[in-house]
Structure formats: structure tokens, C-alpha cells
Enzyme design. Structure first.
Site, PDB file in Angstrom:
ATOM      1  N   ARG A   1      25.994  50.723  29.474  1.00 62.33           N
ATOM      2  CA  ARG A   1      26.919  51.365  28.303  1.00 62.33           C
ATOM      3  C   ARG A   1      25.990  52.101  27.466  1.00 62.33           C
ATOM      4  NH1 ARG A   1      32.622  49.143  26.378  1.00 62.33           N
ATOM      5  NH2 ARG A   1      31.453  47.675  25.336  1.00 62.33           N
TER       6      ARG A   1
ATOM      7  N   ARG B   1      31.851  36.980  25.568  1.00 63.29           N
ATOM      8  CA  ARG B   1      33.176  37.995  25.508  1.00 63.29           C
ATOM      9  C   ARG B   1      34.155  37.692  26.715  1.00 63.29           C
ATOM     10  NH1 ARG B   1      30.476  43.359  24.686  1.00 63.29           N
ATOM     11  NH2 ARG B   1      32.544  44.342  24.247  1.00 63.29           N
TER      12      ARG B   1
ATOM     13  N   LYS C   1      38.532  50.580  28.976  1.00 65.04           N
ATOM     14  CA  LYS C   1      39.355  51.039  27.980  1.00 65.04           C
ATOM     15  C   LYS C   1      39.370  52.341  27.139  1.00 65.04           C
ATOM     16  CE  LYS C   1      39.765  46.835  26.110  1.00 65.04           C
ATOM     17  NZ  LYS C   1      38.653  46.227  26.706  1.00 65.04           N
TER      18      LYS C   1
ATOM     19  N   ARG D   1      25.180  48.879  22.089  1.00 58.11           N
ATOM     20  CA  ARG D   1      25.948  48.135  21.245  1.00 58.11           C
ATOM     21  C   ARG D   1      25.314  46.725  21.176  1.00 58.11           C
ATOM     22  NH1 ARG D   1      32.216  48.481  22.230  1.00 58.11           N
ATOM     23  NH2 ARG D   1      31.956  46.129  22.112  1.00 58.11           N
TER      24      ARG D   1
ATOM     25  N   ARG E   1      44.606  41.446  21.123  1.00 65.20           N
ATOM     26  CA  ARG E   1      43.808  40.715  22.035  1.00 65.20           C
ATOM     27  C   ARG E   1      44.234  39.210  22.136  1.00 65.20           C
ATOM     28  NH1 ARG E   1      39.318  44.321  21.532  1.00 65.20           N
ATOM     29  NH2 ARG E   1      37.392  43.383  22.811  1.00 65.20           N
TER      30      ARG E   1
HETATM   31  P1  AMP Z   1      35.681  46.398  21.364  1.00 62.84           P
HETATM   32  O1  AMP Z   1      35.006  47.673  21.019  1.00 62.84           O
HETATM   33  O2  AMP Z   1      37.274  46.495  21.556  1.00 62.84           O
HETATM   34  O3  AMP Z   1      35.178  45.597  22.669  1.00 62.84           O
HETATM   35  O4  AMP Z   1      35.673  45.342  19.945  1.00 62.84           O
HETATM   36  C1  AMP Z   1      34.484  44.685  19.680  1.00 62.84           C
HETATM   37  C2  AMP Z   1      34.532  43.565  19.018  1.00 62.84           C
HETATM   38  O5  AMP Z   1      35.453  43.639  17.743  1.00 62.84           O
HETATM   39  C3  AMP Z   1      35.225  42.417  19.674  1.00 62.84           C
HETATM   40  O6  AMP Z   1      34.337  41.644  20.441  1.00 62.84           O
HETATM   41  C4  AMP Z   1      35.830  41.659  18.654  1.00 62.84           C
HETATM   42  O7  AMP Z   1      34.779  40.741  17.912  1.00 62.84           O
HETATM   43  C5  AMP Z   1      36.215  42.687  17.561  1.00 62.84           C
HETATM   44  N1  AMP Z   1      37.726  42.935  17.896  1.00 62.84           N
HETATM   45  C6  AMP Z   1      38.118  44.279  18.299  1.00 62.84           C
HETATM   46  N2  AMP Z   1      39.262  44.253  18.292  1.00 62.84           N
HETATM   47  C7  AMP Z   1      39.871  43.171  18.201  1.00 62.84           C
HETATM   48  C8  AMP Z   1      41.022  42.184  18.112  1.00 62.84           C
HETATM   49  N3  AMP Z   1      42.205  43.080  18.613  1.00 62.84           N
HETATM   50  N4  AMP Z   1      41.299  41.232  17.835  1.00 62.84           N
HETATM   51  C9  AMP Z   1      39.933  40.197  17.595  1.00 62.84           C
HETATM   52  N5  AMP Z   1      38.876  40.830  17.727  1.00 62.84           N
HETATM   53  C10 AMP Z   1      38.644  41.958  17.673  1.00 62.84           C
END
Ligand code: AMP
Length: 212
Positions: A123, A167, A13, A156, A88
Site C-alpha cells: 500500500r 491492528r 475501505k 504509512r 470502529r
Molecule cells: P485508518 O486510516 O482508518 O486505518 O486509521 C488509522 C488509525 O487511526 C487507526 O489504526 C487508529 O489508530 C486511528 N483511528 C482512525 N479511525 C478511528 C476510529 N474510528 N476509532 C479509533 N481510532 C481510529
């Protein structure tokens, strides 16, 4: 153009959001990047969100809805935006609807779980600007250095295998229902994530131009 990018963690994404953002000159909004920045800066929101991120859990909806409401009201979102990693949950999607945000298209990038597990181990992300790379599929020009801003590339914490498994489970349980949610609204387009970044971008751009 108002777009949502849907897909499992590691589906690509963030990388595809960068491509769409450069092509259509609209900002890409990643709640993950916003939260990581808040954690780094030790803000109140950051300290509330930290334990969820590190455990691979979702940050509570009310925090996310507050972040997105504020971000979408900024001037640069007037002509459109790409939402990367938000909504999400169905509650977040309903909150967007309640804010009167009219989404044009929801791009669902589909990638199998075993491929995701392999991908996330390679990554790297820029610790400064959040741009994403992959040691094999999207290497930076200079090892460990961001092409965009010269920042240091890092792994990360939540890309460790046990956290990735959590996740993925969270994705299937809480985020995947959005596929039906946006299908019912006639907005969903599914693209099969390819091994190669450029191949996925081609499919996405074709879908956005109505050729997909
Ligand atoms: P990402 O970088 O989008 O994979 O987000 C990393 C982490 O941030 C996720 O595993 C969640 O803990 C938190 N997070 C990011 N976006 C959301 C969202 N829309 N709703 C809930 N948690 C989020």
C-alpha cells in the site's frame, strides 16, 4: 445516502470510498485521514492521537466522537456521506445513534487476514491528499506520484508488519462486534473483497442499487 464502510484495515475501505464518493457525489469522511492530518500539523488532538496510531491501537472514543460530531455538522454532509473507518467500536456506533444520524446502509468488506498482510505491504498513500494506491493492484500512473493531486506517495508507518498484526487483533476484538450490531438493525450488507479493485466496486455498487 448515509453509508458506513466496515472492514479490517487494508480491506479496501478507503479505495472503495473514493469510488462511491465519485459515483454518488457525497463526501467521504475518514477519521484516519483527519487524525493523520492533525498529527502532521501538530495540533493538540494530533499530539494526543499520535502514540495510538503508531502503536496500531484505537484512538479513544471521546476524541473520535468529537471529530465526527464536528465533521458531520458541515454543510457538505447535508445530502449524505460515507464514513470510512468510523465507527470502529460499539460505543462510537451508539454515539452516532445518539446524535440522531440515520444510517441507510453498512457495507462490510470482508477480506481474510493473510490476504490483508500481503496487501498492506504494497500500500502507498498520498502524503498530501490521503488517496490510496497499491504497487500491484492499484498503481499510480507515475511511480510514487499521486494521480489526483501530484503529491508524493508514501508508506504509512502503521503499515509495518508488526503494527498490522496488532491492528488486525484490535479489529477482531473491538470493531467486528459492529457486524452483529448493524445486522440486528437490518442495515448490514456483506461484500467479499476481491483481488481486483474494480471487481469489488462492481459488487458494492450492485449492493447499493439493491442488486447485490
Ligand atoms: P485508518 O486510516 O482508518 O486505518 O486509521 C488509522 C488509525 O487511526 C487507526 O489504526 C487508529 O489508530 C486511528 N483511528 C482512525 N479511525 C478511528 C476510529 N474510528 N476509532 C479509533 N481510532 C481510529
Amino acid at each position: 445516502m448515509k453509508l458506513i464502510l466496515l472492514g479490517a484495515p487494508g480491506a479496501g475501505k478507503g479505495t472503495q470510498a473514493e469510488v462511491i464518493c465519485d459515483t454518488f457525489h457525497i463526501p467521504s469522511i475518514s477519521t484516519g485521514n483527519i487524525i493523520r492530518e492533525a498529527v502532521k500539523n501538530g495540533t493538540e488532538m494530533g499530539s494526543m492521537a499520535k502514540e495510538y496510531i503508531e502503536a496500531g491501537k484505537l484512538v479513544p472514543d471521546e476524541i473520535i466522537i468529537r471529530i465526527i460530531k464536528e465533521r458531520l455538522s458541515a454543510e457538505d454532509c447535508k445530502n449524505g456521506f460515507i464514513l470510512d473507518g468510523v465507527p470502529r467500536t460499539v460505543a462510537q456506533a451508539e454515539a452516532l445513534d445518539a446524535l440522531g444520524v440515520e444510517i441507510d446502509r453498512v457495507l462490510n468488506i470482508e477480506v481474510k487476514d493473510d490476504v490483508i498482510m500481503k496487501r498492506l505491504s504494497g500500500r502507498r498513500v498520498c502524503g498530501a491528499c490521503g488517496a490510496s494506491y497499491h504497487v500491484q493492484f492499484k498503481p499510480s500512473a507515475k511511480p510514487e506520484i499521486c494521480d489526483r493531486c501530484g503529491g508524493q506517495l508514501i508508506v504509512r508507518k502503521d503499515d509495518e508488519p508488526a503494527t498490522v498484526r496488532e491492528r488486525l487483533a484490535v479489529y477482531h476484538e473491538q470493531t467486528e462486534p459492529l457486524v452483529d450490531y448493524y445486522t440486528a438493525k437490518g442495515k448490514l450488507v456483506t461484500v467479499e473483497g476481491q483481488e481486483n479493485v474494480e471487481d469489488t466496486s462492481r459488487l458494492i455498487l450492485a449492493a447499493l442499487e439493491g442488486r447485490g
